[in-house]
Design a protein around this motif. Structure first.
Motif, PDB file in Angstrom:
ATOM      1  N   GLU A   1       0.849  -1.191   0.000  1.00 20.28           N
ATOM      2  CA  GLU A   1       0.000   0.000   0.000  1.00 20.28           C
ATOM      3  C   GLU A   1       0.886   1.243   0.000  1.00 20.28           C
ATOM      4  N   PRO A   2       0.434   2.293  -0.646  1.00 18.43           N
ATOM      5  CA  PRO A   2       1.206   3.523  -0.624  1.00 18.43           C
ATOM      6  C   PRO A   2       1.472   3.959   0.815  1.00 18.43           C
ATOM      7  N   PRO A   3       2.708   4.348   1.134  1.00 18.15           N
ATOM      8  CA  PRO A   3       3.031   4.738   2.493  1.00 18.15           C
ATOM      9  C   PRO A   3       2.302   6.003   2.903  1.00 18.15           C
ATOM     10  N   GLN A   4       1.945   6.064   4.169  1.00 24.42           N
ATOM     11  CA  GLN A   4       1.293   7.250   4.702  1.00 24.42           C
ATOM     12  C   GLN A   4       2.321   8.362   4.865  1.00 24.42           C
ATOM     13  N   PRO A   5       1.882   9.630   4.868  1.00 24.09           N
ATOM     14  CA  PRO A   5       2.822  10.742   4.965  1.00 24.09           C
ATOM     15  C   PRO A   5       3.792  10.623   6.125  1.00 24.09           C
ATOM     16  N   ARG A   6       3.285  10.151   7.302  1.00 27.17           N
ATOM     17  CA  ARG A   6       4.164  10.051   8.468  1.00 27.17           C
ATOM     18  C   ARG A   6       5.274   9.042   8.238  1.00 27.17           C
ATOM     19  N   SER A   7       4.937   7.884   7.658  1.00 29.60           N
ATOM     20  CA  SER A   7       5.960   6.872   7.410  1.00 29.60           C
ATOM     21  C   SER A   7       6.934   7.334   6.341  1.00 29.60           C
ATOM     22  N   VAL A   8       6.450   8.114   5.371  1.00 31.10           N
ATOM     23  CA  VAL A   8       7.343   8.663   4.360  1.00 31.10           C
ATOM     24  C   VAL A   8       8.366   9.585   5.002  1.00 31.10           C
ATOM     25  N   ARG A   9       7.922  10.399   5.944  1.00 32.10           N
ATOM     26  CA  ARG A   9       8.850  11.309   6.611  1.00 32.10           C
ATOM     27  C   ARG A   9       9.896  10.561   7.414  1.00 32.10           C
ATOM     28  N   VAL A  10       9.504   9.466   8.044  1.00 33.39           N
ATOM     29  CA  VAL A  10      10.464   8.661   8.803  1.00 33.39           C
ATOM     30  C   VAL A  10      11.490   8.041   7.861  1.00 33.39           C
ATOM     31  N   VAL A  11      11.016   7.481   6.736  1.00 31.48           N
ATOM     32  CA  VAL A  11      11.932   6.904   5.755  1.00 31.48           C
ATOM     33  C   VAL A  11      12.867   7.983   5.210  1.00 31.48           C
ATOM     34  N   LEU A  12      12.313   9.147   4.894  1.00 34.28           N
ATOM     35  CA  LEU A  12      13.141  10.228   4.359  1.00 34.28           C
ATOM     36  C   LEU A  12      14.198  10.678   5.355  1.00 34.28           C
TER      37      LEU A  12
ATOM     38  N   VAL B   1      19.460   6.585  -2.324  1.00 39.33           N
ATOM     39  CA  VAL B   1      18.544   7.608  -1.800  1.00 39.33           C
ATOM     40  C   VAL B   1      17.613   8.111  -2.906  1.00 39.33           C
ATOM     41  N   MET B   2      18.203   8.480  -4.043  1.00 37.05           N
ATOM     42  CA  MET B   2      17.394   9.045  -5.127  1.00 37.05           C
ATOM     43  C   MET B   2      16.424   8.020  -5.709  1.00 37.05           C
ATOM     44  N   ALA B   3      16.879   6.784  -5.881  1.00 34.42           N
ATOM     45  CA  ALA B   3      16.011   5.759  -6.475  1.00 34.42           C
ATOM     46  C   ALA B   3      14.875   5.377  -5.526  1.00 34.42           C
ATOM     47  N   ILE B   4      15.155   5.273  -4.236  1.00 38.64           N
ATOM     48  CA  ILE B   4      14.111   4.923  -3.274  1.00 38.64           C
ATOM     49  C   ILE B   4      13.068   6.041  -3.188  1.00 38.64           C
ATOM     50  N   ILE B   5      13.528   7.291  -3.194  1.00 38.51           N
ATOM     51  CA  ILE B   5      12.586   8.404  -3.228  1.00 38.51           C
ATOM     52  C   ILE B   5      11.740   8.328  -4.498  1.00 38.51           C
ATOM     53  N   GLY B   6      12.378   7.953  -5.618  1.00 42.45           N
ATOM     54  CA  GLY B   6      11.637   7.795  -6.859  1.00 42.45           C
ATOM     55  C   GLY B   6      10.598   6.692  -6.790  1.00 42.45           C
ATOM     56  N   ASP B   7      10.874   5.631  -6.019  1.00 43.98           N
ATOM     57  CA  ASP B   7       9.918   4.542  -5.839  1.00 43.98           C
ATOM     58  C   ASP B   7       8.754   4.940  -4.935  1.00 43.98           C
ATOM     59  N   LEU B   8       9.064   5.649  -3.859  1.00 45.27           N
ATOM     60  CA  LEU B   8       8.068   5.915  -2.826  1.00 45.27           C
ATOM     61  C   LEU B   8       7.173   7.110  -3.132  1.00 45.27           C
ATOM     62  N   ILE B   9       7.743   8.136  -3.731  1.00 46.42           N
ATOM     63  CA  ILE B   9       7.019   9.396  -3.880  1.00 46.42           C
ATOM     64  C   ILE B   9       6.887   9.724  -5.361  1.00 46.42           C
ATOM     65  N   PRO B  10       5.687   9.845  -5.876  1.00 52.17           N
ATOM     66  CA  PRO B  10       5.524  10.196  -7.291  1.00 52.17           C
ATOM     67  C   PRO B  10       6.073  11.586  -7.561  1.00 52.17           C
ATOM     68  N   PRO B  11       6.553  11.844  -8.785  1.00 50.96           N
ATOM     69  CA  PRO B  11       7.186  13.133  -9.086  1.00 50.96           C
ATOM     70  C   PRO B  11       6.332  14.335  -8.716  1.00 50.96           C
ATOM     71  N   ARG B  12       5.017  14.239  -8.906  1.00 50.99           N
ATOM     72  CA  ARG B  12       4.147  15.384  -8.621  1.00 50.99           C
ATOM     73  C   ARG B  12       4.209  15.781  -7.150  1.00 50.99           C
ATOM     74  N   GLU B  13       4.407  14.798  -6.260  1.00 52.62           N
ATOM     75  CA  GLU B  13       4.431  15.078  -4.824  1.00 52.62           C
ATOM     76  C   GLU B  13       5.835  15.316  -4.286  1.00 52.62           C
ATOM     77  N   ARG B  14       6.857  15.028  -5.107  1.00 56.33           N
ATOM     78  CA  ARG B  14       8.222  15.037  -4.589  1.00 56.33           C
ATOM     79  C   ARG B  14       8.729  16.434  -4.283  1.00 56.33           C
ATOM     80  N   GLY B  15       8.139  17.433  -4.917  1.00 56.20           N
ATOM     81  CA  GLY B  15       8.598  18.790  -4.691  1.00 56.20           C
ATOM     82  C   GLY B  15       8.515  19.221  -3.235  1.00 56.20           C
ATOM     83  N   LYS B  16       7.570  18.607  -2.486  1.00 57.10           N
ATOM     84  CA  LYS B  16       7.426  18.962  -1.074  1.00 57.10           C
ATOM     85  C   LYS B  16       8.706  18.705  -0.284  1.00 57.10           C
ATOM     86  N   TYR B  17       9.505  17.752  -0.769  1.00 58.12           N
ATOM     87  CA  TYR B  17      10.657  17.302   0.008  1.00 58.12           C
ATOM     88  C   TYR B  17      11.976  17.826  -0.550  1.00 58.12           C
TER      89      TYR B  17
END
Length: 551
Positions: A33-44, A150-166
């Motif tokens: 399942e797509p990761p929730q925002p909180r888990s994305v922040r922990v991974v990041l 780092v870059m590839a995992i971010i590419g897997d987890l976060i779609p480009p449209r949402e990646r700008g936030k980070y």
């Protein structure tokens, strides 16, 4: 008119429920399942720690090098402590990216962290310069996988449209490494000893390992289907090694027309030609040539190369100018770049937010490349009378240009490849930026050094002769020179800076022109689009429109 058997309907309903349950089970195992925002922040957070490890290392070690040489000796081999690390990082970068595509991103990334930490521990225990160089090469092998992972995992987890936030987070890590590296390195060396410049990586790496192991969940790959292109990997490593050695040794260790440099040039060209030939034939190429069929990917590779060219040149010459001409202290050399780095971080954050909210990004490569040209042109105008405020404003303009480009280039490049090629797409873009930095430091450095020595040779006299022995005199050495020689050297450094940044501005114009040819392909995650709508090779968005996981 047909009749329906109630019993068969009941069976069909139960079959549908069983099928749905089975599909859900498979989804849990394969495409989570797509990761929730909180888990994305922990991974990041864990990923940023790993990214900091790779970027902070050379900054810290540079400050500790005089102490290391004093204890281990081997001054003649000093440059190899950095060169071995750089070579191993550049040569291994594409291989780590492909291994992640083949065997699974998480396991390969964790392996790269372990290799980096082993190299760090061994480097801290080195007993002579030869051991340190060898262990630094091991450390560099791991570092090659850190940035790509780092870059590839971010590419897997976060779609480009949402990646700008980070984006601001990543730019902040870079700024922290450049500013804090020399300060941390000096403090550690003075109070704990140079060996802790390497040991400091161990607790940070351990935290990253634990966090990534616990919170990062990516689909597993089938190792039995993976086939590594060993011949292609070898040819690419030889070609990259030759390029880096030519840019490192040419004009300094060896003359540009010396047999060593010529052999490296022709050997590197032959290896890269062989590499391209192998990539056309092998089933699982290390760097699939079809990714360059995307106009955007090719343009981002070119612009990324130019960003690396300019950024490493700026980081190399700006502190030197401010120390030699403006009298700044070398101890706080990282702080000298603060206007450029803060501007880069803030602009990157704003550009990311706008990209996320609007889905538009073409304007940013154009603005970034344009500001980069303007900033370099302004820096080329600096002379012995330029104030720190004025030079700080010029640096802020250059930083704004790089801020528009640093993360956008990776975002557009990743959006231009299929999900199955996310690793090689990320590694290729990273490699071009690394090679750009190598070329920038070598070419701008050679131009700077020659101009300084030419200017000093015009002065004549013993003092000028002493000054002309080095294009990088420190503040203590400058203070010992007669006033006439010191002023002449400051004028020579200004002249060298002018030549280096004029070249940088000229090179950056290529990026400005290239930016106009970027096609604004809809970013994944922005909603469905019809296949072939953009004319680019692009992976389809996930069914939920949020996260497209690799197959």
């Amino acid at each position: 008119m047909s009749t329906t058997n109630p019993r068969s309907v009941d069976i069909d309903k139960r079959a549908d429920k069983a099928g749905a349950a089975d599909a859900a089970g498979k989804a849990d195992k394969g495409a989570q399942e797509p990761p929730q925002p909180r888990s994305v922040r922990v991974v990041l957070l864990a990923l940023m720690i790993a990214m900091l490890l790779a970027m902070l290392d050379n900054m810290i070690i540079g400050t500790a090098m005089p102490t290391i040489v004093g204890e281990l000796g081997g001054l003649a081999h000093l440059s190899w402590v950095v060169t071995a690390y750089t070579l191993a990082t550049a040569a291994s970068t594409p291989i780590w990216g492909k291994l992640g595509d083949l065997y699974g991103r998480k396991s390969v990334f964790l392996t790269s962290i372990v290799v980096f930490l082993v190299g760090s521990a061994l480097s801290g225990m080195a007993q002579d310069m030869g051991q340190l160089i060898g262990f630094r090469a091991i450390q560099g092998l791991g570092a090659g996988g850190l940035m790509v992972g780092v870059m590839a995992i971010i590419g897997d987890l976060i779609p480009p449209r949402e990646r700008g936030k980070y984006q601001g987070m990543m730019a902040g890590v870079m700024a922290l490494a450049m500013i804090g590296g020399p300060l941390v390195g000096g403090t550690i060396t003075d109070h704990l000893g140079w060996r802790w410049s390497f040991y400091i990586n161990l607790p940070l790496g351990a935290v990253a390992l634990v966090m990534i192991t616990a919170v990062l969940h990516l689909p597993a790959k089938d190792p039995s289907k993976a086939k590594v292109d060993y011949l292609g990997a070898g040819l690419l490593a030889v070609g990259i090694t030759a390029i880096v050695l030519v840019t490192t040794w040419g004009g300094s260790e060896y003359d540009w027309t010396s047999p060593v440099i010529l052999v490296l040039i022709f050997g590197g060209i032959a290896s890269l030609i062989g590499f391209v030939a192998v990539q056309r034939q092998t089933a699982e190429p290390i760097m699939p040539l079809h990714i360059f069929g995307s106009r955007n990917f090719t343009l981002m590779s070119v612009i990324g190369f130019l960003v690396g060219f300019v950024m490493f040149g700026a980081v190399l010459f700006l502190p030197l100018y401010q120390q030699a001409v403006q009298g700044a202290s070398a101890t706080n050399s990282g702080l000298l770049l603060l206007p450029m780095l803060l501007s880069m971080m803030l602009v990157s954050l704003v550009a990311g937010r706008i990209t996320t909210s609007t889905g538009r990004y073409k304007i940013f490569p154009i603005m970034g490349s344009g500001l980069m040209v303007v900033g370099l042109f302004l820096l080329a105008q600096m002379d012995t009378g330029t104030s720190r405020l004025t030079s700080g404003i010029y640096m802020a303009v250059l930083g704004a240009g790089m801020g528009f480009l640093m993360q956008i280039t990776m975002l557009v490049a990743q959006n231009s490849v299929e999900m199955k090629d996310m690793g090689v797409g990320s590694s290729t873009t990273t490699l071009f930026r690394t090679l750009g930095g190598s070329f920038g430091a070598a070419i701008m450095g050679a131009l700077f050094t020659n101009r300084v020595q030419d200017e000093m040779s015009k002065l004549g006299g013993s003092a000028a002769g002493a000054a002309s022995q080095s294009a990088q005199l420190d503040a203590a050495s400058l203070a010992k020179l007669p006033d006439v020689a010191r002023e002449a050297y400051q004028h020579a450094v200004s002249s060298g800076t002018h030549a280096a940044f004029t070249l940088g501005a000229s090179i950056a114009v290529i990026g400005f022109v290239a930016a106009f040819f970027v096609k604004e392909v809809p970013l994944r995650g922005a909603g469905p689009q019809s296949p072939g709508e953009s004319g680019e090779t692009q992976a389809p968005p996930a069914a939920d429109g949020k996260v497209a996981q690799p197959a």
